[in-house]
Design a protein around this motif. Sequence first.
Motif, mmCIF file in Angstrom:
data_model
loop_
_atom_site.group_PDB
_atom_site.id
_atom_site.type_symbol
_atom_site.label_atom_id
_atom_site.label_comp_id
_atom_site.label_asym_id
_atom_site.label_seq_id
_atom_site.Cartn_x
_atom_site.Cartn_y
_atom_site.Cartn_z
ATOM 1 N N THR A 233 0.769 -1.239 0.000
ATOM 2 C CA THR A 233 0.000 0.000 0.000
ATOM 3 C C THR A 233 0.803 1.293 0.000
ATOM 4 O OG1 THR A 233 -0.204 -0.035 2.428
ATOM 5 C CG2 THR A 233 -1.951 -1.105 1.143
ATOM 6 N N PRO A 234 2.115 1.302 0.352
ATOM 7 C CA PRO A 234 2.834 2.585 0.283
ATOM 8 C C PRO A 234 2.680 3.237 -1.090
ATOM 9 C CG PRO A 234 4.178 0.961 1.394
ATOM 10 C CD PRO A 234 2.983 0.225 0.852
ATOM 11 N N ARG A 235 2.460 4.524 -1.088
ATOM 12 C CA ARG A 235 2.127 5.219 -2.336
ATOM 13 C C ARG A 235 3.391 5.711 -3.027
ATOM 14 N NH1 ARG A 235 -3.304 8.333 -0.054
ATOM 15 N NH2 ARG A 235 -4.141 6.460 0.932
ATOM 16 N N ILE A 236 4.101 4.774 -3.623
ATOM 17 C CA ILE A 236 5.307 5.112 -4.394
ATOM 18 C C ILE A 236 4.868 5.154 -5.854
ATOM 19 C CG2 ILE A 236 7.691 4.451 -4.878
ATOM 20 C CD1 ILE A 236 7.609 2.752 -2.322
ATOM 21 N N ARG A 237 4.208 6.235 -6.231
ATOM 22 C CA ARG A 237 3.571 6.275 -7.542
ATOM 23 C C ARG A 237 3.553 7.698 -8.084
ATOM 24 N NH1 ARG A 237 -0.172 2.801 -6.936
ATOM 25 N NH2 ARG A 237 -1.828 3.438 -8.319
ATOM 26 N N ILE A 238 3.327 7.785 -9.356
ATOM 27 C CA ILE A 238 3.169 9.071 -10.020
ATOM 28 C C ILE A 238 1.711 9.161 -10.448
ATOM 29 C CG2 ILE A 238 3.875 10.488 -11.975
ATOM 30 C CD1 ILE A 238 6.556 8.960 -11.934
ATOM 31 N N GLU A 239 0.970 10.071 -9.853
ATOM 32 C CA GLU A 239 -0.455 10.181 -10.122
ATOM 33 C C GLU A 239 -0.717 11.201 -11.224
ATOM 34 O OE1 GLU A 239 -2.510 8.196 -8.864
ATOM 35 O OE2 GLU A 239 -1.867 7.565 -6.866
ATOM 36 N N ASP A 240 -1.721 10.930 -12.043
ATOM 37 C CA ASP A 240 -2.171 11.933 -13.003
ATOM 38 C C ASP A 240 -2.868 13.068 -12.261
ATOM 39 O OD1 ASP A 240 -1.263 10.536 -15.207
ATOM 40 O OD2 ASP A 240 -3.149 9.460 -15.497
ATOM 41 N N ALA A 241 -2.721 14.276 -12.775
ATOM 42 C CA ALA A 241 -3.443 15.410 -12.203
ATOM 43 C C ALA A 241 -4.944 15.180 -12.370
ATOM 44 C CB ALA A 241 -3.019 16.697 -12.897
ATOM 45 N N PRO A 242 -5.779 15.685 -11.441
ATOM 46 C CA PRO A 242 -7.233 15.449 -11.525
ATOM 47 C C PRO A 242 -7.828 15.896 -12.859
ATOM 48 C CG PRO A 242 -6.660 16.396 -9.393
ATOM 49 C CD PRO A 242 -5.414 16.451 -10.231
ATOM 50 N N GLU A 243 -7.297 16.986 -13.416
ATOM 51 C CA GLU A 243 -7.844 17.506 -14.669
ATOM 52 C C GLU A 243 -7.017 17.075 -15.884
ATOM 53 O OE1 GLU A 243 -4.778 20.307 -13.118
ATOM 54 O OE2 GLU A 243 -6.444 19.145 -12.278
ATOM 55 N N ALA A 244 -6.182 16.027 -15.724
ATOM 56 C CA ALA A 244 -5.284 15.599 -16.814
ATOM 57 C C ALA A 244 -6.072 15.249 -18.075
ATOM 58 C CB ALA A 244 -4.456 14.409 -16.360
ATOM 59 N N ALA A 245 -5.575 15.745 -19.205
ATOM 60 C CA ALA A 245 -6.196 15.459 -20.504
ATOM 61 C C ALA A 245 -5.317 14.489 -21.277
ATOM 62 C CB ALA A 245 -6.365 16.759 -21.286
ATOM 63 N N ASP A 246 -5.849 13.944 -22.358
ATOM 64 C CA ASP A 246 -5.057 13.073 -23.220
ATOM 65 C C ASP A 246 -4.074 13.910 -24.034
ATOM 66 O OD1 ASP A 246 -6.259 10.832 -22.317
ATOM 67 O OD2 ASP A 246 -7.554 10.529 -24.053
ATOM 68 N N LEU A 247 -2.868 13.388 -24.213
ATOM 69 C CA LEU A 247 -1.852 14.067 -25.011
ATOM 70 C C LEU A 247 -2.200 13.945 -26.498
ATOM 71 C CD1 LEU A 247 0.993 15.428 -25.192
ATOM 72 C CD2 LEU A 247 1.920 13.116 -25.384
ATOM 73 N N VAL A 248 -2.103 15.058 -27.197
ATOM 74 C CA VAL A 248 -2.315 15.082 -28.656
ATOM 75 C C VAL A 248 -0.987 15.495 -29.291
ATOM 76 C CG1 VAL A 248 -3.618 16.085 -30.558
ATOM 77 C CG2 VAL A 248 -4.734 15.714 -28.344
#
Length: 610
Positions: A338-353
């Motif tokens: 469960t340790p949060r060793i992660r890279i989270e997307d921003a809440p408003e993250a959009a798809d890359l174009v």
Amino acid sequence: MKLGDMIDAFRPAEGPPPQTLGAFMAWTLSGAWPALWLATFLSVLAGMLEAGTAWILGRVIDSAGASGPEAYFDGSNTATLVLAVAFFLIARPLLFGLSSASNAIIVQPNVNPLVLSRLNRWTLGQSVRFFDEDFAGRIAQKQMQCARAVTDVASDAINVVAFALASLAGSLALLASINGIMTVVFAAWLVLYFLLIAMFLPRIRKLAAGRAGARAMVSGQIVDTITNIKTVKLFAHADHEDRAALGALGHFRERALEFGQLSAQFRFWLMMLAGLLPVILIGGTLLLWQRGSATQGDIVAAGAVAIRIAQMTGWVSMSLMAVYASLGEVEDGMRTLTPRIRIEDAPEAADLVVPRGQIEFDQVSFAYGRETGGIENITLTIAPGEKLGIVGASGAGKSTLVSLLLRLYKGESGQIRIDGQDIDGVTQESLRRQIGMVTQETAMFNRSARDNILYGRPDATEEELIAAAEKAEAHEFILKLKDHKGREGYAAHLGERGVKLSGGQRQRIALARAILKDAPILVLDEATSALDSEVEASIQTALHRVMEGKTVLAIAHRLSTLSEMDRIIVLDAGRIAEVGTHDALLAKGGLYAKFWERQSGGFIRAEAAE
């Protein structure tokens, strides 16, 4: 709805897993509670039947004593006999069958995949650093162990704890109907029983957690050895690995012995206490019968309850010990996973174009949380369709630069933009869909050649798959493949990490995968340095095909592979030391020229940067 579909076995959990045991258990089982409560209710009903069994036996004995053998079947006892027959042939089998079905069909087959899918989904979202710092085998073991332990806790809590508590409650009610004194005596015995449990089970939970951790270390050690078995054999270190395994096994044995010793002590005192119950209940009821305060049926009922509870005591206590042991394993798995060793997307993250493929590094620094290492203050613009070579001695920061572009690590300062979009503001999935990659250590799954190539684009058609393989010059050798199960061609499995293929064949499969993905940005990380010159020459055409029309970042120790790059940067100690074309850098006489002069067989030597 089918009985087995009452729990959605693959339903995602909401939010991250908590890091306290109770909340973590609730997270793993969320969404399954209605079915679990139904199974618990059926188990409670079945448990209450235990006291009902003793009560009905008592009534049959009392009616037999009152009627005598000659008049027993004259019709006066019909209601009692019908009740007994209906109880034993209809009610009891039906309720026990429903309780068993709820546990065997609803709970156990669904809770394990529910928990395991959630843990695996969470683990897949961890950053690369999480996997860098642990054994792959240990992580997998923790997932499997934790899912099994949660399932065991849920199953035993329903099938044993709820059943037993209902049986005890029914027994108290039955004894209360016989005599209040017997109820008090039984309640006193229960207090002793729960005190014994409270004394032993927390210690059992702690030792179980230690045993689970030691077991996982054994798995991690063995998997690590097997994963690197060729290295073990090449260095003749079988004895060394055997000693390492024996060390881990010895630690596990010590933890298992501690657990076993405590378990044996618990079992002894438990059986002592269980043996006391029939003595006090049957003996007490006999005294009451002697005084005219109890019937012969009451003696039978009290005896049946006493013997059944005495038998159940051992079963329930061992199950409780297993539950506490499982809770220890859940807790151990929770601490690992469960340790949060992660890279989270921003809440408003959009798809890359990516319409063009321009990449900008703007004062980017990253040192893996240390004071030195990685890269420092990199500012670089790669034009759309440009082919950029990246050169530097080991540790100069080449792979770090690429890892940050892919967001395998989060930069500590600065920005990386693709076509003007900050990659920290887009989803990681969309980012990595737009970047193809071919590495020196080509990642192969122990799956078919088809599956390995389709990993680039799983929805590709068979025609597109074969076209990609042909462009990578892989089609012909794939058709000749055959595995140990007789599967041929694209259906043949490649072995773990592609061990059944040569280095050149693995590179061609990886190139076919990248061609099929057809991402606008391509990263070649030492893509040919593991190959000899002849094999490298044979796949240069495929490399040129995969680079067509793409923005390319090519890392290489073999400088000859970079001579056709539009531009080359030279990294030194995490900084850009030189930038230019191959010819311009040679003419400059700086680091690149020294690398070129000192390369051995086309490779940069480690001391070349000194």
